[in-house]
Design a protein around this motif. Structure first.
Motif, PDB file in Angstrom:
ATOM      1  N   ASN A   1       5.263   6.173  10.507  1.00 19.10           N
ATOM      2  CA  ASN A   1       5.259   6.588  11.378  1.00 19.10           C
ATOM      3  C   ASN A   1       4.201   5.350  11.490  1.00 19.10           C
ATOM      4  OD1 ASN A   1       4.382   8.948  10.772  1.00 19.10           O
ATOM      5  ND2 ASN A   1       3.331   8.846  12.485  1.00 19.10           N
ATOM      6  N   ASP A   2       2.931   5.631  12.107  1.00 19.37           N
ATOM      7  CA  ASP A   2       2.000   4.441  12.946  1.00 19.37           C
ATOM      8  C   ASP A   2       1.152   3.770  11.432  1.00 19.37           C
ATOM      9  OD1 ASP A   2       2.267   6.296  14.343  1.00 19.37           O
ATOM     10  OD2 ASP A   2       0.357   7.083  14.023  1.00 19.37           O
TER      11      ASP A   2
ATOM     12  N   GLN B   1       1.905   5.648   7.829  1.00 23.20           N
ATOM     13  CA  GLN B   1       2.625   7.188   7.969  1.00 23.20           C
ATOM     14  C   GLN B   1       3.427   7.025   7.226  1.00 23.20           C
ATOM     15  OE1 GLN B   1      -0.079  10.471  10.054  1.00 23.20           O
ATOM     16  NE2 GLN B   1      -1.285   8.315   8.613  1.00 23.20           N
TER      17      GLN B   1
ATOM     18  N   TRP C   1       9.717  13.480  10.078  1.00 22.39           N
ATOM     19  CA  TRP C   1       8.078  13.328  10.241  1.00 22.39           C
ATOM     20  C   TRP C   1       7.302  14.445   9.179  1.00 22.39           C
ATOM     21  CZ3 TRP C   1       3.803  16.768  11.522  1.00 22.39           C
ATOM     22  CH2 TRP C   1       2.804  16.100  11.548  1.00 22.39           C
TER      23      TRP C   1
ATOM     24  N   MET D   1       2.628  14.334   5.571  1.00 21.07           N
ATOM     25  CA  MET D   1       1.939  12.772   5.815  1.00 21.07           C
ATOM     26  C   MET D   1       0.914  12.321   5.185  1.00 21.07           C
ATOM     27  SD  MET D   1       3.228  11.202   8.669  1.00 21.07           S
ATOM     28  CE  MET D   1       4.817  11.775   8.143  1.00 21.07           C
TER      29      MET D   1
ATOM     30  N   PHE E   1      -3.887  11.320   8.565  1.00 19.02           N
ATOM     31  CA  PHE E   1      -3.184  10.689   9.419  1.00 19.02           C
ATOM     32  C   PHE E   1      -3.964   9.716   9.459  1.00 19.02           C
ATOM     33  CE2 PHE E   1      -1.628  14.244  12.965  1.00 19.02           C
ATOM     34  CZ  PHE E   1      -0.680  15.077  11.759  1.00 19.02           C
ATOM     35  N   SER E   2      -3.424   9.748  10.498  1.00 11.80           N
ATOM     36  CA  SER E   2      -3.608   7.831  10.895  1.00 11.80           C
ATOM     37  C   SER E   2      -5.136   7.698  11.093  1.00 11.80           C
ATOM     38  CB  SER E   2      -3.515   7.338  12.206  1.00 11.80           C
ATOM     39  OG  SER E   2      -1.795   6.877  12.434  1.00 11.80           O
TER      40      SER E   2
ATOM     41  N   ARG F   1      -9.112  12.217  16.574  1.00  8.75           N
ATOM     42  CA  ARG F   1      -7.831  11.507  15.117  1.00  8.75           C
ATOM     43  C   ARG F   1      -8.164  10.186  15.726  1.00  8.75           C
ATOM     44  NH1 ARG F   1      -3.974  14.274  17.683  1.00  8.75           N
ATOM     45  NH2 ARG F   1      -2.565  13.363  18.724  1.00  8.75           N
ATOM     46  N   ASP F   2      -7.564   9.065  14.442  1.00 12.32           N
ATOM     47  CA  ASP F   2      -7.020   8.022  14.137  1.00 12.32           C
ATOM     48  C   ASP F   2      -8.590   6.739  13.930  1.00 12.32           C
ATOM     49  OD1 ASP F   2      -4.823   9.082  14.337  1.00 12.32           O
ATOM     50  OD2 ASP F   2      -3.941   8.537  16.175  1.00 12.32           O
TER      51      ASP F   2
ATOM     52  N   GLU G   1      -3.955   7.408  21.840  1.00 12.18           N
ATOM     53  CA  GLU G   1      -4.472   8.084  20.368  1.00 12.18           C
ATOM     54  C   GLU G   1      -3.907   6.327  19.328  1.00 12.18           C
ATOM     55  OE1 GLU G   1      -0.517  11.482  19.484  1.00 12.18           O
ATOM     56  OE2 GLU G   1       0.462   9.243  19.546  1.00 12.18           O
ATOM     57  N   CYS G   2      -4.698   6.103  18.377  1.00 16.35           N
ATOM     58  CA  CYS G   2      -4.486   5.049  17.646  1.00 16.35           C
ATOM     59  C   CYS G   2      -4.844   3.839  18.602  1.00 16.35           C
ATOM     60  CB  CYS G   2      -3.374   4.255  17.071  1.00 16.35           C
ATOM     61  SG  CYS G   2      -2.554   5.221  16.467  1.00 16.35           S
TER      62      CYS G   2
ATOM     63  N   TYR H   1       4.859   1.099  19.406  1.00 19.04           N
ATOM     64  CA  TYR H   1       4.074   2.663  19.668  1.00 19.04           C
ATOM     65  C   TYR H   1       2.774   2.002  18.295  1.00 19.04           C
ATOM     66  CZ  TYR H   1       1.905   6.211  20.829  1.00 19.04           C
ATOM     67  OH  TYR H   1       0.263   7.662  21.021  1.00 19.04           O
TER      68      TYR H   1
ATOM     69  N   TRP I   1       9.050   8.120  20.090  1.00 24.78           N
ATOM     70  CA  TRP I   1       8.019   9.600  19.444  1.00 24.78           C
ATOM     71  C   TRP I   1       9.236  10.340  20.284  1.00 24.78           C
ATOM     72  CZ3 TRP I   1       6.584  11.648  15.710  1.00 24.78           C
ATOM     73  CH2 TRP I   1       5.753  10.932  14.307  1.00 24.78           C
TER      74      TRP I   1
HETATM   75  C1  FRU Z   1       0.486   8.585  16.381  1.00 26.88           C
HETATM   76  C2  FRU Z   1       0.266   9.728  15.752  1.00 26.88           C
HETATM   77  C3  FRU Z   1      -0.942  10.076  15.404  1.00 26.88           C
HETATM   78  C4  FRU Z   1      -1.754  10.906  13.554  1.00 26.88           C
HETATM   79  C5  FRU Z   1      -0.143  10.260  13.534  1.00 26.88           C
HETATM   80  C6  FRU Z   1       0.510  11.370  12.778  1.00 26.88           C
HETATM   81  O1  FRU Z   1       1.478   8.384  16.401  1.00 26.88           O
HETATM   82  O2  FRU Z   1       0.549  10.667  16.288  1.00 26.88           O
HETATM   83  O3  FRU Z   1      -2.253  10.238  16.685  1.00 26.88           O
HETATM   84  O4  FRU Z   1      -2.535   9.999  13.600  1.00 26.88           O
HETATM   85  O5  FRU Z   1       0.759  10.127  14.786  1.00 26.88           O
HETATM   86  O6  FRU Z   1       1.296  11.124  11.720  1.00 26.88           O
END
Ligand code: FRU
Length: 598
Positions: free
Chosen positions: A143-144, A160, A168, A171, A200-201, A266-267, A318-319, A382, A404
């Motif tokens: 992912n991210d 990720q 998923w 991570m 995570f991110s 996060r992120d 997020e992010c 995203y 997602w």
């Molecule tokens: C966004 C997210 C982030 C998190 C990551 C986890 O897609 O939910 O907020 O750090 O993915 O994989």
């Protein structure tokens, strides 16, 4: 380390009892419940672990001399009824004669116990949807995009990553590099989970002035350490530094560097704010952003919050990212706060909104508090963030090309998800407001191969053009300019001989562009997938369009990135026909260029 002979002796004793499966080098002992011991005694490079995406997760620990080899317990969906694909475990880092894999939560009658095997090779399955010029993981889930930075001619991209399956979980940060943003090299896992959590991110910076004390030009990564516990989620911010230009990282011994009582915390996105000579960290916290500052990258001070009552709040923020961008046609610059949100996107699920305003090193002020602005109007854009340390004043972004709502179910097998093409960001003015322009990065022009040019097409009746041979491998770009004349609506489609079709409509009156993927090919894997996405487009005599098609995605850039739409598609065979429909009024399509890419 115990020697080979002793190990073999111990193993033969053990295997004289109980059920065992696999081959001689990989011996399985089931304990009658769902606990299992797998004894590995091979000189081969890999253990190939059979996976079934729909199986529940089992828990796996590798044990040597009675101790776990990693603080982190992997979760793997080992196959029960059928093996969908294999994931490789590189055994070269283990003491082969004596490692035990302890597997919990996998019944003894599962198919994985006979399918598990040793091998010197790990061969990837052919995947008809794997894009050719977009970044994808070699195998496993992605992912991210994370931690992107540029240094010494190389673009680094982390992401990720689950190395143990195509859904998923677990991570890690995996790592790819490129010198042209189009061709990517797999550099392998860079940061793996530990006792604090999974990775995570987050982001990376190049510490040019040695503010952290690890040396000039050290690459420093910031990520969220995430752990789910029976008492709730733990999300804290951690740091790691690299002394080999991002290939490997050493975790900071005093992690975590930031904690909070908030659940979603996060992120971290870190960047240097020159006027105040300090670092800034943006964090996504629930449905707002928090801004921190630091002089040494280790000690952080909370400065402000942003987000209450601003933009869209249909889901968690997020992010984040915060970048200063030039305003086209002026000498001005403005700050753009990028905010990924899930769910709450304009067409359901995940999407990227942004705010344009001012930033003084501690506080961000939105100049357009009444407006919600979307960076991309497709369903598959995203977690978009930008590269650190890029020269020539460029600000380059990349997004995860999925949603997602269905990312875990898309019809690929041994890998899942691709990233968008990289995009150069700037700002432009329209109707007294400032908007983000995301142009295909200029490297996409050098990636073009053979071209077929059609100067002008007068559409008086339905016109069909074959895109072959440029479309033969499913990876191409089509440029065109639509001059609608008196037509109120111009509709055209990309299709193939099996009847898979993506319909695109430029509505001249409502000034909108619609992409309809309801009949685009495989759509049944999720009720949220078949969709029509719509975006506003400006008024101009000709609508200039660049369409990037790459096996399983279409990215539409109108007016060189003023309006962008990214959608995944899963056609049975590549779309190789474009059809322009006619509504009774003549219209013109000019400068049609079809480029093969790769
Ligand atoms: C966004 C997210 C982030 C998190 C990551 C986890 O897609 O939910 O907020 O750090 O993915 O994989």
């Amino acid at each position: 380390m115990i020697n080979m002979k002793t190990a073999t002796l111990c193993l033969s004793l053990v295997f004289s009892m109980g059920i065992s499966g696999g081959n001689a080098a990989i011996r399985v002992k089931n304990l009658g419940n769902e606990n299992n011991f797998v004894y590995i005694n091979t000189d081969k490079r890999y253990l190939l672990i059979p996976v079934e995406d729909s199986a529940p997760e089992g828990e796996i620990d590798f044990v040597y001399n009675n101790a776990k080899l990693s603080d982190y317990t992997q979760k793997i969906r080992m196959s029960r009824g059928k093996t969908d694909y294999y994931v490789p475990l590189d055994l070269s880092k283990f003491a082969k004669d004596s490692v035990i894999m302890i597997v919990r939560g996998v019944p003894s009658n599962s198919i994985c116990w006979s399918d598990i095997k040793e091998s010197d090779n790990f061969i990837l399955d052919t995947e008809k949807f794997r894009p050719l010029y977009h970044h994808t993981p070699t195998y496993g889930w992605m992912n991210d995009p994370n931690g992107m930075f540029y240094k010494d001619g190389v673009y680094h991209l982390y992401f990720q990553y689950n190395p143990y399956g195509s859904v998923w979980g677990n991570m890690h940060w995996s790592h790819s590099t490129s010198t042209d943003l189009v061709n990517w090299k797999d550099e392998g896992v860079a940061i793996a989970p530990d006792a604090i959590g999974t990775i995570f991110s987050g982001s990376c910076v190049v510490d040019k002035n040695n503010t952290s004390g690890y040396g000039e030009g050290t690459v420093i990564a910031f990520y969220t350490s995430a752990k789910q516990t029976p008492w709730g989620d733990c999300q804290t911010q951690s740091m790691a530094y690299s002394l080999d230009n991002g290939k490997t990282f050493i975790k900071y011994e005093n992690n975590p560097i930031l904690t909070s009582s908030e659940k979603d915390f996060r992120d971290p996105k870190v960047f240097w704010y020159a006027p105040k000579e300090h670092w800034v960290m943006m964090l996504a916290v629930g449905q707002h952003m928090e801004i921190y500052s630091s002089k040494n990258l280790k000690d952080w001070k909370k400065e402000s919050n942003f987000g209450e009552g601003q933009g869209c709040h249909g889901g968690v923020w997020e992010c984040p990212d915060l970048v200063e961008l030039p305003v086209e046609g002026t000498k001005d610059k403005k700050w753009v706060l990028i905010c990924n949100i899930n769910p709450g996107g304009p067409f359901g699920g995940s999407a990227t909104q942004y705010f344009v305003g001012d930033f003084d090193g501690t506080t961000f002020t939105n100049n357009y508090p009444e407006e919600t602005k979307w960076m991309d109007y497709g369903k598959d854009h995203y977690a978009t963030v930008t590269w650190n340390n890029v020269p020539d004043g460029r600000c380059i972004a990349i997004g995860w090309m999925s949603n997602w709502q269905y990312a875990n179910n898309v019809p690929t097998k041994q890998y899942r998800s691709a990233n968008t093409i990289a995009r150069d960001l700037s700002l432009y003015k329209k109707d007294e407001s400032l908007f983000l322009k995301s142009e295909p990065c200029k490297e996409m022009v050098s990636a073009r191969k053979d071209v077929r040019k059609i100067k002008s097409l007068n559409v008086a009746k339905t016109e069909t053009i074959s895109l072959s041979p440029q479309s033969d491998n499913g990876a191409y770009e089509m440029e065109l300019s639509i001059n609608p004349g008196k037509s109120k609506e111009v509709t055209f489609s990309l299709s193939n001989s099996n009847g898979d079709k993506v319909l695109m409509t430029y509505n001249v009156v409502s000034k909108t562009f619609v992409m309809d993927r309801t009949k685009s090919g495989e759509v049944s894997f999720s009720n949220d997938f078949a969709a029509k996405t719509e975006m506003p487009v400006g008024k101009s005599k000709e609508l200039k369009l660049r369409l990037f098609v790459d096996k399983s995605s279409i990215e539409a850039f109108i007016d060189n990135g003023k309006y962008v739409m990214t959608n995944c598609v899963y056609p049975s065979v590549p779309y190789d026909i474009v059809t322009f429909e006619n509504d009774g009024n003549r219209y013109k399509v000019n400068n049609i260029n079809i480029y093969q890419i790769k």
